[in-house]
Every structure is written in structure tokens, then in C-alpha cells.
Design an enzyme around this catalytic site. Structure first.
Site, PDB file in Angstrom:
ATOM      1  N   HIS A  55      14.548  23.971   5.890  1.00 56.58           N
ATOM      2  CA  HIS A  55      14.844  25.402   5.812  1.00 56.58           C
ATOM      3  C   HIS A  55      16.345  25.645   5.749  1.00 56.58           C
ATOM      4  O   HIS A  55      16.817  26.516   4.995  1.00 56.58           O
ATOM      5  CB  HIS A  55      14.229  26.112   7.024  1.00 56.58           C
ATOM      6  CG  HIS A  55      14.442  27.587   7.038  1.00 56.58           C
ATOM      7  ND1 HIS A  55      15.315  28.202   7.905  1.00 56.58           N
ATOM      8  CD2 HIS A  55      13.917  28.574   6.271  1.00 56.58           C
ATOM      9  CE1 HIS A  55      15.301  29.505   7.696  1.00 56.58           C
ATOM     10  NE2 HIS A  55      14.469  29.755   6.711  1.00 56.58           N
ATOM     11  N   GLU A  58      17.582  24.925   2.238  1.00 51.76           N
ATOM     12  CA  GLU A  58      17.289  26.067   1.363  1.00 51.76           C
ATOM     13  C   GLU A  58      18.347  27.154   1.521  1.00 51.76           C
ATOM     14  O   GLU A  58      18.844  27.720   0.539  1.00 51.76           O
ATOM     15  CB  GLU A  58      15.904  26.613   1.687  1.00 51.76           C
ATOM     16  CG  GLU A  58      15.553  27.915   0.994  1.00 51.76           C
ATOM     17  CD  GLU A  58      14.833  28.892   1.910  1.00 51.76           C
ATOM     18  OE1 GLU A  58      15.207  30.083   1.915  1.00 51.76           O
ATOM     19  OE2 GLU A  58      13.901  28.465   2.610  1.00 51.76           O
ATOM     20  N   HIS A  59      18.725  27.450   2.764  1.00 48.26           N
ATOM     21  CA  HIS A  59      19.754  28.463   3.012  1.00 48.26           C
ATOM     22  C   HIS A  59      21.106  28.052   2.439  1.00 48.26           C
ATOM     23  O   HIS A  59      21.854  28.884   1.927  1.00 48.26           O
ATOM     24  CB  HIS A  59      19.893  28.707   4.517  1.00 48.26           C
ATOM     25  CG  HIS A  59      18.962  29.750   5.049  1.00 48.26           C
ATOM     26  ND1 HIS A  59      19.392  30.941   5.570  1.00 48.26           N
ATOM     27  CD2 HIS A  59      17.606  29.770   5.138  1.00 48.26           C
ATOM     28  CE1 HIS A  59      18.354  31.657   5.961  1.00 48.26           C
ATOM     29  NE2 HIS A  59      17.254  30.964   5.716  1.00 48.26           N
TER      30      HIS A  59
END
Length: 427
Positions: A55, A58-59
């Protein structure tokens, strides 16, 4: 040939020398191009100390590369009217863009840049970790989100597949650039990647641009994630809230399992709409909840069946009694009319998802990664239509025979013991 068959006949698939797959579908009358990279690596691919890393990556995708600042990444896309996004799930991470057809090379260059040349600047990394911590805090303030995370954790106890995608504060704050690069080198291998594009696209143009930007990623063998194994269990969180949020789970099946479609149809008939058994009994007949639903989440090698609802403390025991009795009755007596309705609902949902370029590339990428081919819609519809009442009943009986998972938050003092819930499903 139907419009859907003509569309699927237009799909072209190529593979780069390094193993990365490229799939395109030109759609007449569409002026935009929707495109992106899907990687078969998500939260279940993380080691314990990497919890939340997918995650975070992705950021960080849009926070600067060797050639572009974070500002320029956004400007290069938005200056041509486009948009760019990314998403993380349990088994996949995707990076997508939508632009005019004339700008596909630009979009591919930007996506390739962020996947191969991101710098993971320390200042940007610290800022983004703080953003994720704020996201984590907002979820902790949402009972529905808290109970959903607890539900997955108990259904797959002690396994990466059950861990929340966001991670935990202690792991999020520990990540640095070297850990990110090591994870991407290990998991983001070309054989696990599909570049898909649909809309106003030309296969040759897309293939050439992808070869230029992503063709240099070295071929490598990525490790397989640990086999997922449903365990069952419970987590009860007593809090001063107006309502109790409840999720009850049972073992589901993989999307590769022969009983996948029958299990999915059982979930639909039990709690998939306003005519489902649970909605009728819980909402319309007894008024025990504002809404209730049943669902089936399939993964590559396992699955999770669940029922979710919210209710008052006073109505919680009755809600559980009605849920277990209704599910048991459905497994024993799904009728042909219910099967026909569930089939129709599933087919509409599937076909509606294919009516947008975004839905088509998502389908293409996921199926190529899972099956090595794109499954024609007609083939899937044939599988749905072939399911019999007996198969749905058998799938329901197998599901209810498994050990339950219970996750609940709020005023839950009256919630039955786990063993009593298990006995009620099996009665």
C-alpha cells in the site's frame, strides 16, 4: 456475431522478451484510452515485517522519479486532460491512467517511469507515511472498517492474506527506500505483470511504447505467496456505540474451484439483493436491521463466505438466530426461481462491468495473470447457466459445515458464543 463477441475478437495479446504481457482492445467510437499495469503482488505477498508495504508503494508511485518531480507527474497527465491512479488489494496492485488516444505514449512513459525510476525521496516518504497513518486513524474511527479488518484477520488467522492492507503503525513507520526497492525487485517481476489498454488504442503503438519503458525490467522468478488456509475464529470488541456491527464468516472457495459458481450463486440467493432470503426475513419481515448482505470473496487458492449486518444491542441475538436459520433453510431448499434470479443478477453485474474500457482492462489483466488467457464472456455465462439447484444446495451445505468466523463491535454483550453459532449453522 454479437457486439460483445466482436469486441473480444479485437483483443490482441503479445509478450515481451522479458515475460511481460501486453493486451489491447480497440473499441470503436471511444476517443479515450484507458490503460495500466497490473502486478500479481499485493498485501498477501508481504513478509511480516513488510506489513503494509504494498500500500505504501502504491502511495509513493506518484511522488517523484529520476526524470519527474511529483508535481510534474501530475502535470504531464493533467495537462492533456488525463487522470492517473493506483490501487492495492490482497493479490494485486494496479497503476492506471486515462487519456485521449493520441496521448497513449505519454501515459505509458509516465507509468513506466514510476515503476522503474521512482526515487523514493526521504522527505516524500516521511510525508506519505504520515498520510497513511492518518488514513489508518480514520479507519479506527469507523466501526464498519474495524470489524471488516478483524473479520479477515480471524478468518485467516496468522496469515498474510488476512492482514489489513494498510499495515500497522509500527510497520508503516519502519519502512525506508531500501526496503521498498528490495520488495519491488523481488515481487514486481515481468512474468507477474500485465499491461492492458482499451479504447482508442493501436496494439503496435502500445506494444512499442511498453517495450521502451518496461521492457528493460529483468526477468526473474518471484516467490509464491504462502498457501491461504481458512481457520475461523472470533474477535469481539465491546464499545459504546449506538449499533452493533456484525460479520459472520464461513469457508469459501477459490475462483479455480469447480464449485466456485455454485457458491457464488448461493451467496447471491441468500443475501445478494432485495429479493434475497436474508433481506426478506431480516429486513422486511422482522425489521432487525437496516440492511444485510451475503457475499463470497474468492482468492487464488482459497475463499471466504460472509454475512454482514448492523443492529441494536436488543436485536442482536434475534438477528443471529434468523441469519443461521435462514442460511440453513437456503442450503436445504434453494428453489429453481431463486437460482434463475441469481443467475440473471450475476450475468448483469458481469456484463455491466465490461461496458467500460476500465472494466475491460481490469478483466483482461486479472484473467491473464490468473489463467494465462482472457476468458470470453460467453464461456463464463455458460458456466453460470450450467449450475443446477442441486449444486447450489450442495455448495451451501459445504459452506455451512465449516467453522465460523465472528467479528463484532459495539454493544455486543448479548451475542451468542461462537460454539452456539457453529451449532446453529450445522443443525
Amino acid at each position: 456475431m454479437s457486439p460483445l463477441q466482436r469486441s473480444e475478437a479485437a483483443i490482441r495479446i503479445s509478450r515481451l522478451p522479458n515475460g511481460l504481457t501486453v493486451a489491447t482492445e480497440g473499441i470503436p467510437g471511444v476517443e479515450t484510452a484507458t490503460l495500466g499495469v497490473w502486478v500479481a503482488a499485493g498485501s498477501r505477498n508481504e513478509r511480516e515485517e513488510e506489513h503494509g508495504l504494498s500500500h505504501l508503494i502504491e502511495h509513493m508511485a506518484f511522488k517523484g522519479t529520476e526524470r519527474r518531480s511529483a508535481r510534474r507527474i501530475a502535470e504531464d497527465i493533467e495537462n492533456v486532460g488525463g487522470e492517473i491512479n493506483a490501487a492495492t488489494s490482497t493479490e494485486f496492485t494496479s497503476y492506471t491512467a486515462r487519456v485521449l488516444g493520441q496521448d497513449i505514449e505519454l501515459a505509458i512513459d509516465v507509468l513506466g517511469d514510476i515503476l522503474t525510476k521512482s526515487v523514493f525521496d526521504a522527505t516524500e516518504l516521511a510525508r506519505e507515511k504520515n498520510v497513511i497513518l492518518q488514513e489508518y486513524a480514520s479507519i479506527e474511527d469507523s466501526p464498519d472498517d474495524v470489524v471488516a479488518d478483524a473479520f479477515m484477520e480471524k478468518a485467516f488467522s496468522g496469515q498474510a492474506i488476512g492482514r489489513p492492507i494498510l499495515g500497522r503503525p509500527e510497520t508503516i513507520t519502519s519502512f525506508e527506500a531500501g526496503i521498498i526497492r528490495a520488495f519491488m525487485a523481488r515481487e514486481y517481476t515481468p512474468a507477474r505483470m500485465v499491461f492492458a489498454a482499451a479504447g482508442q488504442v493501436d496494439h503496435g503503438r502500445v506494444l512499442d511504447a511498453v517495450a521502451t519503458t518496461l521492457g528493460g525490467i529483468p526477468a526473474a522468478q518471484a516467490p509464491e505467496p504462502a498457501q491461504g488456509a481458512y481457520t475461523g475464529g472470533e474477535r469481539r470488541m465491546r464499545r459504546k456505540l449506538e449499533q452493533a456491527s456484525l460479520m459472520i464468516g464461513l469457508p469459501g472457495v477459490s475462483f479455480r474451484d469447480p464449485s466456485y459458481f455454485a457458491t457464488h450463486i448461493f451467496a447471491q440467493a441468500l443475501g445478494g439483493g432485495l429479493t434475497s432470503r436474508l433481506w426478506h426475513e431480516v429486513r422486511e419481515t422482522r425489521g432487525l436491521a437496516y440492511s444485510i448482505d451475503a457475499f463470497h470473496w474468492p482468492f487464488t487458492d482459497c475463499g471466504l463466505f460472509g454475512i454482514g449486518a448492523g443492529t441494536s444491542a436488543a436485536d442482536l441475538p434475534a438477528l443471529v438466530d434468523v441469519v443461521t436459520a435462514t442460511a440453513r433453510q437456503a442450503a436445504q431448499g434453494i428453489e429453481p426461481a431463486e437460482l434463475a434470479r441469481a443467475r440473471a443478477q450475476l450475468k448483469v453485474a458481469m456484463l455491466a462491468a465490461l461496458e467500460t474500457p476500465g472494466g475491460r482492462i481490469d478483466r483482461a489483466a486479472r484473467q491473464l495473470l490468473a489463467w494465462g488467457r482472457i476468458i470470453p464472456a460467453e464461456e463464463t455465462i455458460a458456466h453460470v447457466d450450467a449450475v443446477t439447484v442441486e449444486e447450489v444446495r450442495a455448495a451451501g451445505a459445504r459452506t455451512l459445515a465449516g467453522p465460523p468466523t465472528v467479528a463484532a463491535i459495539g454493544p455486543i454483550k448479548g451475542l451468542q458464543p461462537l460454539r452456539d453459532i457453529a451449532a446453529a449453522f450445522a443443525a
